[in-house]
Write a protein that holds these residues in place. Structure first.
Motif, PDB file in Angstrom:
ATOM      1  N   SER A 136       0.824  -1.207   0.000  1.00 53.89           N
ATOM      2  CA  SER A 136       0.000   0.000   0.000  1.00 53.89           C
ATOM      3  C   SER A 136       0.856   1.254   0.000  1.00 53.89           C
ATOM      4  O   SER A 136       0.527   2.253  -0.647  1.00 53.89           O
ATOM      5  CB  SER A 136      -0.928  -0.001   1.215  1.00 53.89           C
ATOM      6  OG  SER A 136      -1.889  -1.027   1.120  1.00 53.89           O
ATOM      7  N   ALA A 137       1.965   1.231   0.731  1.00 52.92           N
ATOM      8  CA  ALA A 137       2.852   2.397   0.758  1.00 52.92           C
ATOM      9  C   ALA A 137       3.409   2.690  -0.626  1.00 52.92           C
ATOM     10  O   ALA A 137       3.494   3.853  -1.049  1.00 52.92           O
ATOM     11  CB  ALA A 137       3.985   2.168   1.758  1.00 52.92           C
ATOM     12  N   ALA A 138       3.774   1.639  -1.352  1.00 49.13           N
ATOM     13  CA  ALA A 138       4.294   1.830  -2.712  1.00 49.13           C
ATOM     14  C   ALA A 138       3.222   2.417  -3.621  1.00 49.13           C
ATOM     15  O   ALA A 138       3.495   3.301  -4.448  1.00 49.13           O
ATOM     16  CB  ALA A 138       4.801   0.502  -3.260  1.00 49.13           C
ATOM     17  N   ALA A 139       1.976   1.940  -3.462  1.00 48.97           N
ATOM     18  CA  ALA A 139       0.883   2.464  -4.279  1.00 48.97           C
ATOM     19  C   ALA A 139       0.618   3.931  -3.968  1.00 48.97           C
ATOM     20  O   ALA A 139       0.388   4.747  -4.870  1.00 48.97           O
ATOM     21  CB  ALA A 139      -0.379   1.639  -4.049  1.00 48.97           C
ATOM     22  N   ILE A 140       0.685   4.290  -2.691  1.00 45.58           N
ATOM     23  CA  ILE A 140       0.460   5.685  -2.301  1.00 45.58           C
ATOM     24  C   ILE A 140       1.574   6.576  -2.830  1.00 45.58           C
ATOM     25  O   ILE A 140       1.322   7.696  -3.292  1.00 45.58           O
ATOM     26  CB  ILE A 140       0.343   5.795  -0.772  1.00 45.58           C
ATOM     27  CG1 ILE A 140      -0.965   5.157  -0.303  1.00 45.58           C
ATOM     28  CG2 ILE A 140       0.415   7.258  -0.329  1.00 45.58           C
ATOM     29  CD1 ILE A 140      -1.097   5.068   1.198  1.00 45.58           C
ATOM     30  N   GLU A 141       2.801   6.100  -2.784  1.00 46.05           N
ATOM     31  CA  GLU A 141       3.908   6.894  -3.307  1.00 46.05           C
ATOM     32  C   GLU A 141       3.739   7.122  -4.801  1.00 46.05           C
ATOM     33  O   GLU A 141       4.033   8.207  -5.317  1.00 46.05           O
ATOM     34  CB  GLU A 141       5.241   6.211  -3.013  1.00 46.05           C
ATOM     35  CG  GLU A 141       6.437   7.072  -3.373  1.00 46.05           C
ATOM     36  CD  GLU A 141       7.750   6.539  -2.838  1.00 46.05           C
ATOM     37  OE1 GLU A 141       8.747   7.280  -2.887  1.00 46.05           O
ATOM     38  OE2 GLU A 141       7.775   5.382  -2.373  1.00 46.05           O
ATOM     39  N   THR A 142       3.233   6.115  -5.508  1.00 45.44           N
ATOM     40  CA  THR A 142       2.952   6.278  -6.936  1.00 45.44           C
ATOM     41  C   THR A 142       1.894   7.347  -7.165  1.00 45.44           C
ATOM     42  O   THR A 142       2.031   8.202  -8.050  1.00 45.44           O
ATOM     43  CB  THR A 142       2.483   4.943  -7.540  1.00 45.44           C
ATOM     44  OG1 THR A 142       3.548   3.991  -7.451  1.00 45.44           O
ATOM     45  CG2 THR A 142       2.078   5.111  -9.001  1.00 45.44           C
ATOM     46  N   THR A 143       0.837   7.305  -6.362  1.00 42.92           N
ATOM     47  CA  THR A 143      -0.204   8.331  -6.463  1.00 42.92           C
ATOM     48  C   THR A 143       0.377   9.711  -6.230  1.00 42.92           C
ATOM     49  O   THR A 143       0.103  10.666  -6.979  1.00 42.92           O
ATOM     50  CB  THR A 143      -1.316   8.070  -5.443  1.00 42.92           C
ATOM     51  OG1 THR A 143      -1.833   6.747  -5.604  1.00 42.92           O
ATOM     52  CG2 THR A 143      -2.451   9.072  -5.602  1.00 42.92           C
TER      53      THR A 143
END
Length: 427
Positions: A136-143
């Protein structure tokens, strides 16, 4: 019919007084009739009235009775999906407009509150979208990277920064959008109703729309005591959508979202939790969201029973989770627990439909309804006035029922249980 009491919420106990919205008891002919007195319907009525267009709102209970007056109180920018996906789904031109519109909804909402001096405890201290496991952290950083690339006022925060902002070491990464904020939902709904009425709109509570059909060149809406003839109609019933329009109910899944609230915390405890007062929602399989209000109460929200609740004990898992985040909360008093229904769409986008001439439908905020619904009011007013030639910044699509819709209660319950297990396992 008699007015049903509001859910037993903190908001019902602390909101500003409602404006008078008497039942409709006389037949009316109007330019535009709006079915649904939540944020979408009230904002649309306000923006129509501002332009001198006659608008009449029909609300089954009272303004704010549903999710509009019973949500988490977060004003969150954006849509469910990332900007790049929005552009991929809808093309560069419409996608760009959707992104600019949706990420601007919080500024739009807080500007409207200031313009009409709506007393609803509004603050714009930012929104945190936080993660507690790596995926989830990686997805948020992408966002965050996609938003930064588009010059938005966001930044990605690491574990140490989040510990300072939240008072817990639960999170490993988050995106802070400074445009987010919070407010008192029921006071805001009542303030919107008051603003719409002061601008010239008519708002009638205890007036459900029982049937809708074409009658010559107008639309005929039957209510318990009177009939409305309208040149145009907006349906804005969201999580309480019924069979007023064929197949519409089967395009959304009505899901209960629950909230538990503490008594006012001491200044020392409250300052150790979210000291700068942003709102936060977690990026997990099952979303938990929370904030500290202006009276130092902690409001924790998330998925609960798929039925009406009346006590914080009905969502005891939220209280336990709060103590996990902040052990200093052990022993505090939880005074309220309540819920309401919101609308989830199959693709997690808001849906706007025009299934017949002079019929407009807007529903499916997918948990982002406070700011999104408010800003949609201006868009929908433009479409109602200008017709199909008046472009709006959201797609207008056909009605597509969700497959196997009859099984949604079992599916939602199963998904909640599975999501909680996956969140505990960090997968």
């Amino acid at each position: 019919m008699s007015r049903m009491p509001l859910p037993p919420s903190l908001y019902a106990d602390t909101a500003v007084a409602p404006v008078a919205t008497p039942p409709l008891d006389t037949d009316k002919s109007v330019s535009i009739a709006i079915v649904g007195g939540g944020y979408t319907g009230l904002s649309t009525a306000l923006h129509l009235a501002e332009q001198g267009v006659e608008a009449l709102v029909l609300e089954a209970q009272e303004p704010g009775w549903g999710a509009s007056g019973n949500n988490g109180g977060h004003t969150n920018p954006g849509l469910k999906h990332d900007p790049d996906k929005i552009e991929a789904d809808f093309g560069a031109e419409l996608g760009r407009r959707m992104i600019e519109f949706s990420y601007g909804t919080t500024n739009f909402t807080h500007d409207l509150i200031r313009r009409y001096q709506i007393p609803c405890e509004a603050r714009q201290n930012g929104t945190l979208r936080a993660a507690y496991h790596e995926a989830s952290a990686a997805a948020i950083e992408t966002t965050a990277q996609q938003c930064i690339r588009r010059s938005m006022p966001v930044k990605y925060l690491n574990r140490e920064q989040l510990r300072e902002m939240t008072g817990t070491d639960r999170y490993i990464g988050a995106m802070l959008d400074t445009r987010g904020g919070d407010l008192h939902p029921l006071s805001y709904a009542r303030g919107l109703a008051r603003a719409a009425i002061s601008a010239g709109a008519k708002v009638h509570g205890e007036t459900p729309a029982l049937s809708l059909r074409r009658d010559g060149r107008s639309w005929r809406i039957e209510t318990p005591r009177a009939v409305v003839h309208a040149d145009k109609v907006l349906l804005a019933t969201n999580g309480f959508t019924d069979d007023l329009w064929p197949a519409l109910r089967r395009t959304i899944v009505p899901v209960f979202s629950s909230i538990a609230a503490t008594a006012p915390l001491s200044d020392a405890v409250a300052s150790s939790i979210m000291p700068t007062r942003p709102v936060l929602y977690e990026s997990g399989h099952i979303t938990v969201y929370y904030r500290i209000d202006q009276q130092n109460r902690l409001l924790m929200g998330g998925r609960g029973p798929m039925r009406w609740i009346k006590s914080p004990n009905d969502v005891a898992y939220l209280m336990r989770y709060a103590e996990r985040l902040w052990p200093q909360l052990k022993g505090v008093s939880w005074t309220h627990g309540w819920n309401s229904r919101l609308a989830i769409t199959g693709d997690h986008y808001p849906h706007v439909h025009e299934p017949a001439e002079n019929i407009l439908i807007s529903l499916g905020c997918n948990g982002r309804g406070v700011a999104l619904s408010t800003a949609m009011g201006a868009q929908l007013a433009r479409r109602l006035i200008g017709g199909a030639r008046a472009e709006i910044d959201m797609p207008v699509t056909g009605i597509k029922p969700i497959p196997m819709h009859a099984f949604w209660p079992v599916g939602v319950t199963t998904a909640v249980i599975a999501g909680r297990v996956r969140d505990r396992l960090g997968v």
